[in-house]
Design an enzyme around this catalytic site. Structure first.
Site, PDB file in Angstrom:
ATOM      1  N   TYR A  33      12.777  61.801  55.641  1.00 14.76           N
ATOM      2  CA  TYR A  33      12.283  60.448  55.879  1.00 14.76           C
ATOM      3  C   TYR A  33      11.320  60.417  57.052  1.00 14.76           C
ATOM      4  O   TYR A  33      11.201  61.389  57.796  1.00 14.76           O
ATOM      5  CB  TYR A  33      13.458  59.483  56.102  1.00 14.76           C
ATOM      6  CG  TYR A  33      14.137  59.563  57.449  1.00 14.76           C
ATOM      7  CD1 TYR A  33      14.922  60.657  57.805  1.00 14.76           C
ATOM      8  CD2 TYR A  33      13.995  58.545  58.396  1.00 14.76           C
ATOM      9  CE1 TYR A  33      15.542  60.721  59.039  1.00 14.76           C
ATOM     10  CE2 TYR A  33      14.621  58.606  59.636  1.00 14.76           C
ATOM     11  CZ  TYR A  33      15.394  59.694  59.950  1.00 14.76           C
ATOM     12  OH  TYR A  33      15.996  59.762  61.174  1.00 14.76           O
ATOM     13  N   ARG A  52       4.254  65.512  59.812  1.00  9.04           N
ATOM     14  CA  ARG A  52       5.644  65.967  59.949  1.00  9.04           C
ATOM     15  C   ARG A  52       6.366  65.851  58.603  1.00  9.04           C
ATOM     16  O   ARG A  52       7.196  66.707  58.251  1.00  9.04           O
ATOM     17  CB  ARG A  52       6.379  65.180  61.031  1.00  9.04           C
ATOM     18  CG  ARG A  52       7.792  65.708  61.258  1.00  9.04           C
ATOM     19  CD  ARG A  52       8.478  65.044  62.426  1.00  9.04           C
ATOM     20  NE  ARG A  52       8.618  63.611  62.211  1.00  9.04           N
ATOM     21  CZ  ARG A  52       9.034  62.760  63.146  1.00  9.04           C
ATOM     22  NH1 ARG A  52       9.355  63.196  64.357  1.00  9.04           N
ATOM     23  NH2 ARG A  52       9.130  61.470  62.883  1.00  9.04           N
ATOM     24  N   ARG A 100      24.712  67.368  38.948  1.00  9.98           N
ATOM     25  CA  ARG A 100      25.184  67.835  40.251  1.00  9.98           C
ATOM     26  C   ARG A 100      25.384  69.346  40.266  1.00  9.98           C
ATOM     27  O   ARG A 100      26.140  69.894  39.471  1.00  9.98           O
ATOM     28  CB  ARG A 100      26.492  67.132  40.629  1.00  9.98           C
ATOM     29  CG  ARG A 100      26.922  67.467  42.054  1.00  9.98           C
ATOM     30  CD  ARG A 100      28.185  66.734  42.479  1.00  9.98           C
ATOM     31  NE  ARG A 100      28.511  67.042  43.864  1.00  9.98           N
ATOM     32  CZ  ARG A 100      29.136  68.161  44.260  1.00  9.98           C
ATOM     33  NH1 ARG A 100      29.531  69.055  43.374  1.00  9.98           N
ATOM     34  NH2 ARG A 100      29.360  68.368  45.545  1.00  9.98           N
ATOM     35  N   LYS A 149      13.286  66.578  59.415  1.00  9.06           N
ATOM     36  CA  LYS A 149      13.757  65.190  59.517  1.00  9.06           C
ATOM     37  C   LYS A 149      14.470  64.787  58.228  1.00  9.06           C
ATOM     38  O   LYS A 149      13.895  64.117  57.363  1.00  9.06           O
ATOM     39  CB  LYS A 149      12.577  64.257  59.824  1.00  9.06           C
ATOM     40  CG  LYS A 149      12.996  62.884  60.335  1.00  9.06           C
ATOM     41  CD  LYS A 149      11.811  62.161  60.926  1.00  9.06           C
ATOM     42  CE  LYS A 149      12.092  60.711  61.223  1.00  9.06           C
ATOM     43  NZ  LYS A 149      13.119  60.512  62.251  1.00  9.06           N
ATOM     44  N   GLU A 181      18.804  66.155  72.612  1.00 12.13           N
ATOM     45  CA  GLU A 181      18.003  64.930  72.460  1.00 12.13           C
ATOM     46  C   GLU A 181      18.945  63.749  72.311  1.00 12.13           C
ATOM     47  O   GLU A 181      20.170  63.913  72.291  1.00 12.13           O
ATOM     48  CB  GLU A 181      17.054  65.044  71.266  1.00 12.13           C
ATOM     49  CG  GLU A 181      17.750  65.343  69.960  1.00 12.13           C
ATOM     50  CD  GLU A 181      16.789  65.686  68.819  1.00 12.13           C
ATOM     51  OE1 GLU A 181      15.655  65.181  68.808  1.00 12.13           O
ATOM     52  OE2 GLU A 181      17.210  66.438  67.933  1.00 12.13           O
TER      53      GLU A 181
HETATM   54  N1  PMP Z   1      14.982  62.880  67.680  1.00  8.80           N
HETATM   55  C1  PMP Z   1      15.729  62.409  66.675  1.00  8.80           C
HETATM   56  C2  PMP Z   1      17.021  63.057  66.360  1.00  8.80           C
HETATM   57  C3  PMP Z   1      15.291  61.293  65.931  1.00  8.80           C
HETATM   58  O1  PMP Z   1      16.043  60.815  64.928  1.00  8.80           O
HETATM   59  C4  PMP Z   1      14.064  60.672  66.287  1.00  8.80           C
HETATM   60  C5  PMP Z   1      13.576  59.449  65.564  1.00  8.80           C
HETATM   61  N2  PMP Z   1      13.606  59.548  64.202  1.00  8.80           N
HETATM   62  C6  PMP Z   1      13.330  61.207  67.347  1.00  8.80           C
HETATM   63  C7  PMP Z   1      13.812  62.312  68.016  1.00  8.80           C
HETATM   64  C8  PMP Z   1      12.015  60.606  67.750  1.00  8.80           C
HETATM   65  O2  PMP Z   1      11.010  60.923  66.825  1.00  8.80           O
HETATM   66  P1  PMP Z   1       9.759  59.977  66.621  1.00  8.80           P
HETATM   67  O3  PMP Z   1       9.104  59.856  67.960  1.00  8.80           O
HETATM   68  O4  PMP Z   1       8.908  60.705  65.659  1.00  8.80           O
HETATM   69  O5  PMP Z   1      10.274  58.667  66.138  1.00  8.80           O
END
Ligand code: PMP
Length: 285
Positions: A33, A52, A100, A149, A181
């Site tokens: 996403y 990305r 599945r 992502k 993070e």
């Molecule tokens: N780290 C994680 C785990 C996230 O889910 C996000 C936001 N989706 C970010 C960092 C920040 O990414 P962005 O600046 O592209 O929104």
């Protein structure tokens, strides 16, 4: 009035939008996403998010149901139909519906699913920008390909719930003694006017806001250090902040009950938020 959303080629009222129970996004979290901020009806960091997305798809050998131009056209049409001038546009691609099986289905006979929807809310006038946020540190429970992502967001959800249970706004995740993070954002410290953030690897998501902010900050003359830091180091920083597509830059004023600096948003974070918003308004497409 219900929103208009986009599902596999159709613009529909949200209550009529349907995805198969066999969709691999539903059964395996086999999907990726992107969340793109919208300011003045325009897309912020548009190309970064599309690039990305391409990388996430390619890391998972997932076919794409649309090219960049088509995606952009859908994003703009949804903003127009829903009259969104500030908020976000969410996009999700999954490998699509298939019998599945742990093995990926044959890409020749499977159609990836493409879903987009909008959410309207104020991004610039965020009260947290004035108050700052409080975070709790928790063990990083996620898999080791956090650079992709994917929609596998349950660990982040669990960490956010743990933070909320302690009366905090968010959680910072820790692996081997170092902060990776935030649950949905990248993390930064300010020490002696230097901006410190963890370097990119499989351990964190390469935030698009992170990348843009670092470029703007460098242009503005800030020194940047990409290194890992511990909870203790974070607690003793002069300032701390997070970045994400919808938070932009938000100050962190408390980590595990310890005040960061004087417990109020600091000047560098404030300036970087202003800088990011100004540049985003200028560059939004
Ligand atoms: N780290 C994680 C785990 C996230 O889910 C996000 C936001 N989706 C970010 C960092 C920040 O990414 P962005 O600046 O592209 O929104």
């Amino acid at each position: 009035m219900s929103r208009t959303v986009y599902v596999n080629g159709e613009y529909l009222p949200e209550e009529d939008a349907k995805i198969s129970i066999f969709d691999r996004g539903f059964l395996f979290a086999d999907g990726v996403y992107e969340v793109t901020a919208v300011l003045h009806g325009k897309l912020v960091d548009k190309q970064g998010h599309l690039s990305r997305l391409r990388r996430s798809l390619s890391e998972l050998d997932m076919p794409s149901p649309a090219d960049d131009k088509e995606i952009e056209a859908i994003q703009r049409e949804l903003l127009r139909r829903n009259n969104v001038t500030e908020g976000l546009v969410y996009l999700q691609i999954t490998r699509g519906p298939a019998e599945r099986s742990f093995f990926y289905p044959d890409p020749e006979t499977t159609h990836p699913s493409l879903v987009l929807f909008t959410q309207a809310f104020p991004l610039i006038a965020n009260p947290k920008a004035e108050q700052g946020i409080k975070v709790l540190t928790v063990e990083d429970l996620r898999w080791t390909r956090r650079d992709i992502k994917t929609v596998q967001l349950l660990p982040s959800s669990m960490c956010k719930m743990a933070a909320r249970a302690q009366g905090k706004d968010d959680a910072w995740m820790v692996q081997d003694g170092y902060i990776t993070e935030g649950t949905s954002n990248n993390v930064f410290l300010v020490k002696r006017n230097h901006i410190i953030t963890r370097r990119l690897s499989n351990n964190i998501l390469p935030g698009i806001t992170r990348a843009s902010l670092l470029a703007y900050a460098e242009e503005a003359g800030y020194e940047i250090q990409e290194v890992s830091f511990s909870v203790k180091e974070a607690q003793s920083a002069e300032e701390a902040f997070i970045t994400s597509a919808t938070a932009f830059v938000l100050p962190v004023v408390e980590i595990d009950g310890h005040l960061v600096g004087n417990g109020r948003p600091g000047p560098v974070g404030r300036r970087l938020r202003e800088l990011y918003i100004a540049e985003s308004l200028r560059r939004a497409e």
